[in-house]
Design an enzyme around this catalytic site. Sequence first.
Site, PDB file in Angstrom:
ATOM      1  N   TRP A   1       0.825  -1.215   0.000  1.00  0.00           N
ATOM      2  CA  TRP A   1       0.000   0.000   0.000  1.00  0.00           C
ATOM      3  C   TRP A   1       0.853   1.257   0.000  1.00  0.00           C
ATOM      4  O   TRP A   1       0.364   2.346  -0.273  1.00  0.00           O
ATOM      5  CB  TRP A   1      -0.963  -0.007   1.191  1.00  0.00           C
ATOM      6  CG  TRP A   1      -0.300   0.138   2.544  1.00  0.00           C
ATOM      7  CD1 TRP A   1       0.787  -0.525   2.978  1.00  0.00           C
ATOM      8  CD2 TRP A   1      -0.670   1.032   3.608  1.00  0.00           C
ATOM      9  NE1 TRP A   1       1.124  -0.143   4.254  1.00  0.00           N
ATOM     10  CE2 TRP A   1       0.237   0.818   4.667  1.00  0.00           C
ATOM     11  CE3 TRP A   1      -1.687   1.962   3.774  1.00  0.00           C
ATOM     12  CZ2 TRP A   1       0.172   1.519   5.882  1.00  0.00           C
ATOM     13  CZ3 TRP A   1      -1.759   2.653   4.996  1.00  0.00           C
ATOM     14  CH2 TRP A   1      -0.828   2.423   6.027  1.00  0.00           C
ATOM     15  N   ASP A   2       2.143   1.093   0.330  1.00  0.00           N
ATOM     16  CA  ASP A   2       3.066   2.221   0.324  1.00  0.00           C
ATOM     17  C   ASP A   2       2.930   3.042  -0.948  1.00  0.00           C
ATOM     18  O   ASP A   2       2.987   4.273  -0.922  1.00  0.00           O
ATOM     19  CB  ASP A   2       4.519   1.723   0.405  1.00  0.00           C
ATOM     20  CG  ASP A   2       4.776   0.787   1.566  1.00  0.00           C
ATOM     21  OD1 ASP A   2       3.884   0.006   1.904  1.00  0.00           O
ATOM     22  OD2 ASP A   2       5.889   0.814   2.117  1.00  0.00           O
TER      23      ASP A   2
ATOM     24  N   GLU B   1       0.358  -3.085  12.667  1.00  0.00           N
ATOM     25  CA  GLU B   1       0.496  -4.551  12.608  1.00  0.00           C
ATOM     26  C   GLU B   1       0.800  -5.175  13.970  1.00  0.00           C
ATOM     27  O   GLU B   1       0.985  -6.385  14.063  1.00  0.00           O
ATOM     28  CB  GLU B   1       1.561  -4.931  11.580  1.00  0.00           C
ATOM     29  CG  GLU B   1       1.112  -4.584  10.151  1.00  0.00           C
ATOM     30  CD  GLU B   1       2.212  -4.766   9.117  1.00  0.00           C
ATOM     31  OE1 GLU B   1       3.388  -4.581   9.472  1.00  0.00           O
ATOM     32  OE2 GLU B   1       1.881  -5.080   7.964  1.00  0.00           O
TER      33      GLU B   1
ATOM     34  N   LYS C   1       2.540  -0.135  16.464  1.00  0.00           N
ATOM     35  CA  LYS C   1       3.692  -0.004  15.568  1.00  0.00           C
ATOM     36  C   LYS C   1       3.589   1.370  14.899  1.00  0.00           C
ATOM     37  O   LYS C   1       4.551   2.100  14.798  1.00  0.00           O
ATOM     38  CB  LYS C   1       3.614  -1.124  14.523  1.00  0.00           C
ATOM     39  CG  LYS C   1       4.845  -1.337  13.699  1.00  0.00           C
ATOM     40  CD  LYS C   1       4.630  -2.586  12.837  1.00  0.00           C
ATOM     41  CE  LYS C   1       5.795  -2.827  11.898  1.00  0.00           C
ATOM     42  NZ  LYS C   1       5.482  -3.890  10.929  1.00  0.00           N
ATOM     43  N   GLN C   2       2.395   1.684  14.456  1.00  0.00           N
ATOM     44  CA  GLN C   2       2.090   3.008  13.932  1.00  0.00           C
ATOM     45  C   GLN C   2       0.630   3.255  14.279  1.00  0.00           C
ATOM     46  O   GLN C   2      -0.115   2.316  14.509  1.00  0.00           O
ATOM     47  CB  GLN C   2       2.316   3.088  12.432  1.00  0.00           C
ATOM     48  CG  GLN C   2       1.450   2.138  11.618  1.00  0.00           C
ATOM     49  CD  GLN C   2       1.873   2.069  10.166  1.00  0.00           C
ATOM     50  OE1 GLN C   2       2.617   1.212   9.762  1.00  0.00           O
ATOM     51  NE2 GLN C   2       1.376   3.011   9.398  1.00  0.00           N
TER      52      GLN C   2
END
Lengths: 759, 759
Positions: free
Chosen positions: B336-337, B476, B576-577
Site C-alpha cells: 500500500w506504500d 500490525e 507499531k504506527q
Amino acid sequence: MLTLTTLTDPAFCPHSLNKYASLMISGNGYLGVRGTHEEAYTSQTRGMYLAGLYHRAGKNETNELVNLPDTVAIELQLDGEIFTLLAGEIVNWQRELNFADGELRRSVIWRSTAGNRFRIDSRRFASLDQLSLLGLQFSVTPLDAPAQINLSTGIDATQTNCGRQHLDEVSVRVYGEHILQGLYRTQDNAADVVISAFCQLSTASERCFTARNRRLNCHHSLAVPQGETVTLEKIVWVTHRHEQTVSQESFAKKAIVALEHCVAQGYEALLQQNTKAWETVWHRSRVTIDTEEKDDQQALDYAVWHLTAMTPAHDEHCSIAAKGLTGEGYKGHVFWDTEIFLLPYHLLTHPETARNLLRYRWLNLAGAREKARRHGWPGALFPWESAASGNEETPEFAAINIRSGLRQKVASALAEHHIVADIAWAVVTYWHATHDEAFMRKEGLALLIETATFWMGRATEVNGRLEIHDVIGPDEYTEHVNNNAYTNYMAWHNVSQALAFMQMFNHQETSFTPSAQRFLQRLWLPQANEDGVIAQDDTFLSKPVIDLQRYKAQAGKQTILLDFSRAEVNEMQILKQADVVMLNYLLPAHFTLQQCRANLAFYEPRTIHDSSLSKAIHGIVAARCGDIDTAYRFWRDGVKIDLGDDPHSSDDGIHAAATGAIWSGVIQGFAGLDMTDGELRLNPALPTSWQRIRFPLTWRNAQLEVDIENDTITLNSDEPVSLMLWGKPIVVSGRQCWQRKDFNVTEIGTATMEGSNES
Amino acid sequence: MLTLTTLTDPAFCPHSLNKYASLMISGNGYLGVRGTHEEAYTSQTRGMYLAGLYHRAGKNETNELVNLPDTVAIELQLDGEIFTLLAGEIVNWQRELNFADGELRRSVIWRSTAGNRFRIDSRRFASLDQLSLLGLQFSVTPLDAPAQINLSTGIDATQTNCGRQHLDEVSVRVYGEHILQGLYRTQDNAADVVISAFCQLSTASERCFTARNRRLNCHHSLAVPQGETVTLEKIVWVTHRHEQTVSQESFAKKAIVALEHCVAQGYEALLQQNTKAWETVWHRSRVTIDTEEKDDQQALDYAVWHLTAMTPAHDEHCSIAAKGLTGEGYKGHVFWDTEIFLLPYHLLTHPETARNLLRYRWLNLAGAREKARRHGWPGALFPWESAASGNEETPEFAAINIRSGLRQKVASALAEHHIVADIAWAVVTYWHATHDEAFMRKEGLALLIETATFWMGRATEVNGRLEIHDVIGPDEYTEHVNNNAYTNYMAWHNVSQALAFMQMFNHQETSFTPSAQRFLQRLWLPQANEDGVIAQDDTFLSKPVIDLQRYKAQAGKQTILLDFSRAEVNEMQILKQADVVMLNYLLPAHFTLQQCRANLAFYEPRTIHDSSLSKAIHGIVAARCGDIDTAYRFWRDGVKIDLGDDPHSSDDGIHAAATGAIWSGVIQGFAGLDMTDGELRLNPALPTSWQRIRFPLTWRNAQLEVDIENDTITLNSDEPVSLMLWGKPIVVSGRQCWQRKDFNVTEIGTATMEGSNES
C-alpha cells in the site's frame, strides 16, 4: 602421535588463498572442507563437499559436486573493527596442515588499525574416525588492552557453485543454548542434507541467534580482559541421505543425538580419536625416505594424506573425483584417473578400498551397457565422466566459443573409449594383487566380459584385419584417429584377459570364446619400427613436427591453444601426454626395454605435458629404463603440479591423479615395483640424493615391509611371499636381507625388464 | 546543469558499505544498480535489478526481484597488489552522488602497501534518457612511479539473491575487440535478460577474454608511466523481455546495435543527455528551501531523486517496490506504500506516472477478484504484497521460529484488507488532482466498484448494524480485531466514493446503488469519545498500557519483540504506527481539529514508531494541528530513517515510502496542501528555521509555482486555478502575491481544517 611432515602456508597472500584452500582441506573421504580462513576474503572460495552428492542446477548444466552450506566462516569484530588480515599488521604468522592427523592450525598475532595486538588462533579437522564430524576451535587473546569482542558464526546456505544453487532450505532450527541445525534438500528432491553445529564460547557472553536469507547464525558479544583467551568450540555434524526411509524430522533428530555425543567428549578427545584412525592409515601406507631433500618426504606424506582424504572408502556407490573433495574443478566427476593413477596405491595398501572402487564400476554397469547400446555397440561403454550413477556426465557440448558463439560437441564422451580397457586393466591388476576369487567370479568377470564384448563389437574389419577407428587416446591433442596404439593394445589385453579369467574360473559362455579368439588373432597391433618406435596411430608419424620448447616451458597451461586451434594442433605431432609411453607403462611385458627407451626418446620432445598425468608416467618408464636422474626430474616436476610456486595451480582443487602419481613414482619408479603380469617384481634403484626408502606393502594375504638402503634391500613379511628381485625369483618369509651385488644386474632395471619379456 | 545538493559518503567504512550502496544507487525507474565499489568487499552486496523482473527460485520461496549479473565490479592490480581500501592507506577520499544528474563519483588517492600512491577515480550513472544504459568510467593514475596495471571487468553471473539463483546462463559472447554479451533466461523460462557491455581502455594494453563459471571477463594488462592516467570506459546496455516475439538471437543482436550507438557517443555525451532528462524532472518537482539547516534541502533533493529512480514510469505493468530498485528487502514487492505514501508526489508533479501506477492495479484486477473469490467474498481483494501479476505474493508462512520449528501463517495477506480501500482512496485523489475523465470512466470506476463491492461483502451484520471483523489495520502490532477504525472509515469512504462517481458518470448498475446506500447507512463507524479520541478497534482501549520509552528510543528496530511475543504485544496498547492518526491524515474532512489533536495526544505515547511509515504521518497531522515544532521534529526523524547515522539502516534498500514522506511532510505538512475532498487547499506554516520554500505543482491542467516566504505566498499559474488559501477561496491566474495577515488565521491551520469540516 607419529612424527610426520607438515604442509606450511608460508605467508598470508591474497593471491594464493585458493591454492592453500585446496591443499589444506579438512577431509576424510566422506566430506571435504576447503581450507579457507575463518574470516572472509572476496577472492577466497569456500567449499564443503560430500562424496557422491551431485546435483544438476539447471538447464545447460551438468551434475556437479554440490557446494554445501558453510560452517567455517567466523566474523570477528575487535573493538568494532572487522578482523581481516588485509588491514592492520600481521606481527606473526604460522599456518600448517599436520599430516599426522589432518589438523589445520593457524596462529596469528595481528595489530589492528587501532594499534592493539591480538593473538588469533584456530584449529580444524575432519574426523577420520567419525566421518560426519568436523571439529573447529577459534581463540582470541587481546594482548595489549581489554577488548570488546563480537563473534558470529553458524551455517551459511548462501554458498553456491559459482552462482549455481542446488539446495532448497527446508528449515533452520536452534536447540538449547548452543546447537544450530539446517535441513536442506536438493532441488530435484532426491537427497537431504542435514548440518548441525554446536557453538560454545569458553567465557560467558551476550548471545543471540538470527536466521535470515539462508544464514543461521549465533552472535556472541563480550568484553575480554587483556591477556585472557576466549575460545569458541564449534563441533559440526554433517549427514546426508538419498533414500527417505524415515521422516526428515527423525533423520534430523538423529543428527542432534550424534552431535551431542561428540560434544560431550570435546574437541581434544575427538581429535585424539581421529589421530588414532590416521595412525592406522600411516601404518599401512607411509613411505619414509632418508634424504637431504626434505621436500621429498613432505611430497610423499602429502600424497598419502590426500589419497586418504579424497577417497570414499566407506561407500562403494561413489568413486574419486578428479579434484578429490578439494574443489569444484571438473565438477567433481570421476575419470579413468581412478583406475590408472589412484588404484595402484589402494591395491598395495588398502585392497578393500580398491575393491570398493571397482565395485563402483560394477554397480554402474547398467549405465555403461546403455551407453554402448545407444551408440550401437554391444557390451559396456563406461562413461568418460561419471558421478553418482553410471550415466555419461561429460557435457554434450564444450563451453561456448565466445568468438563464434558455437559450441563444439565434446569429443571425449564420443571417442575416448580407452576408459573401457583401463577399467579392465584395473580389474586384472586387482586380481594380481589380491587373488580375491569371490570378487573375480562375480564382479571381476562381469566387468571383463562386458568390456571385452564392447571391443569385439567396436572393432572394424579392414582388409582382412580388425582395426579400431575414430578414437581418442589419452593424448587429447590428437582426436578421431584410427588404430591408436594405446587403445588397440589395451583392447587386446582386455579381451585376452577376459578369455583367460573365463578359463581360470570355468565360466561358460559358448559364443564368447571363439569370438574372442578371432578378435585376438586379427586385431591389428601397431608394431615397432626398426628403432623400436611404435606409431601412436595410423597417421601420426606423417604429420609435421614443430618446436615445442616455449609450450613445454609452460607445461600444464595449454598455451599451445592460444596460438593454434584444436583442429590445427590435431594435424601436428603435438602431444598433451604420450600414449605410447603410457602404454609401455601399463603393459611392460609386451615391450622390450629398448622399445620403451626408443618411444620415450621419440615422443618426449613431441609432448608438452599439458596433462598433469603426463610427467609422472614418463618418470616411471624412465626409471624402468634405468635413467634414474631423468625419472627423478620428472617426479619432482610432478610434485610441483600442486606443491610448486604457482599461486593459482590448484585454485579449483588439487590434482588427484597427480597425487597418486607421487606415490607411484616412488613405488613403481624408484622401488621398481611391477605386478602387471601377475608376478610381484621389485627392481629398486634410488635417486642419487636418496639414501633409503621404506614402505609397507599389502600383497595378497601378506603384509610386507620394504626397506631399501643404497644397494641393500630388507624385506619383512608376515607370510611367505614369492617375488622377483632384480630379475631373480626369491621367497621372503619374516625379515630377510639382500645385496644388489649378489644379483647379476649389469644395468639398473635391465634384469627385471628382460625377465618380463621372457614371461 | 542545475545546482543541487549532493549526497556524500563521508569516509570509507566497512560497516556502512551497504547503507551507501543503497543510498547511492544508479537508477532510472527501469534499472537500479547498487552503489557498490568497483573493487570487491566481502560484506558488500552487489545488486542490479530491473523493475518488474521477478522470479521464484525454488520450493518454499516467493517471487522476488531478480539480482542480475553484475557489471560494476573491476578487479584492479597495481604492481601485482590487489587494490582494496582495507589495505594500504587512504590519502584522500571523496565520494558523492550528484542529485542533479545521478552521477556517482569517487576520487581516491591510495598508497599501496608497497608505498606508492595512486589516484583512482570512478564515475557511474544510469541514464534517465535511455533506460537500458549504464555508463561507467574508471581511471588510474600512478602518482609516484610507473606501474604495471592489471584490470579485469566484465559480466558476472555468479550473483544471486542471498544464494538463490534465478537465471540460467544461455550463452556468453565477445564481439569485436571491446564488446561482451551475456544472455540469460529465468529458470521458469518466462523472461530473457541480455546484458551487453563495451569495455575500452584509453591506452593500448595486452588484452584477453575469459568465460568460465558464469563469469565473462575482459582482462587488460599494461605499464603506465608515472603521472599518466589510464581510463576504462564501460558502457553497459541492459534489456529484458517477457514475450519471445523474435528469436533470442535477434533480440540480442538488437542490443548490440543499441550499445554501439551509445558507444559512438561516449560517456560524456551520454551523461549530458541524461542530465537533460533530469533537468526536466527537477523542473517539475524540485522543492527549494531557504534555511540554515543545509541537510533539509539535501533531504528533499534526496527524496525527489529517489522518487524518480525508484519509479517505473515507463511501464504500467509494474509498480514501486518497498525498497525501490535499491535492494532486496521485502523481495521487491509492492505494498500500500505506493498508493498512500508515494502517489501524492506523482499526482502533484507527474500525474501521468500516477495514472500508470493506478493502471498497474487495474491491470491486476483479475488476481484481486480471484483472491476475493477464494476467500468467499465478492469484488476485488488486492494482494497485500504483489509483484509482476496481481497474485498474492505474501509468503504463506512467516520465517520459521528457530526455537519451536513452527511457521506461523502470515496474517497480513489474510487480514490486512485496508489496502483495498487505500487503492480506492488513491483513485479518488487522482481524480481530484487531474479530473481525468477518461481514466475515471474506465479504470477508475472499475477499481472503485470492485473495491466497494468487496467491502459490502466483507461486512458482517451484528445487532442490526454492519461491522467489519477480523482485520489488521496499518498497525500490525494489533492483529485480528473487529471494527478497526481505520478500516471501517476507509471502507465507508470507498463505498461512498464509488457511489458518487457512479452517479457522476451515469454508470448504471441497478443492484449496486441500493446495496451501497444500505451499507453506508448501516456500517458502524467508531465515534470519538468526549475527549475526541476514537477507539482503534473494539477492544483496544480495554487493553493494559505499558511504558514504551525504551522501545521508542529504538524506533524502527522492533526491539519490543525481543521482550514480548507477538501474541503478548497484541494484548497491550502498543502500536507499531497509529491507525487513527493515519485515518485523520487521509480523511481530514471527517474529523475536527480537536479530534485530530486528541488522537495524536492519545496514541502517540502508545506508538513505538517501529514502522518507517509512522512518524511522517504524525508530522503532517501535527502540522495541520498547528504544532509546527512537533511536525518538524517528526519530519527530521523521518529523514533520518535512511539519512541518519545508523550504518545499517538501509542495508537491504532504502525505505521508499519514507522517501515519499519526506516530500509529503513538506508539501502536505508545512505548505499545508490538502486535496482529499476535491478542493486544493494551502495552509502554509513554515518551521521556524526555514525562511522560504518554493515548489512547482501540477494541478489539473495548470502548472503552478508556489513560493512561500515567511508570511507571504506567491503563486504563479499558467491557467486560472481556484483554491482555498488559509481557509479562504482565491483564484490564481498568472503571478500573484498574498499576505497572511490579510487572512483571518487565528491559529495556524485552524481556518483550513474548519473549512474542511464544513464541506
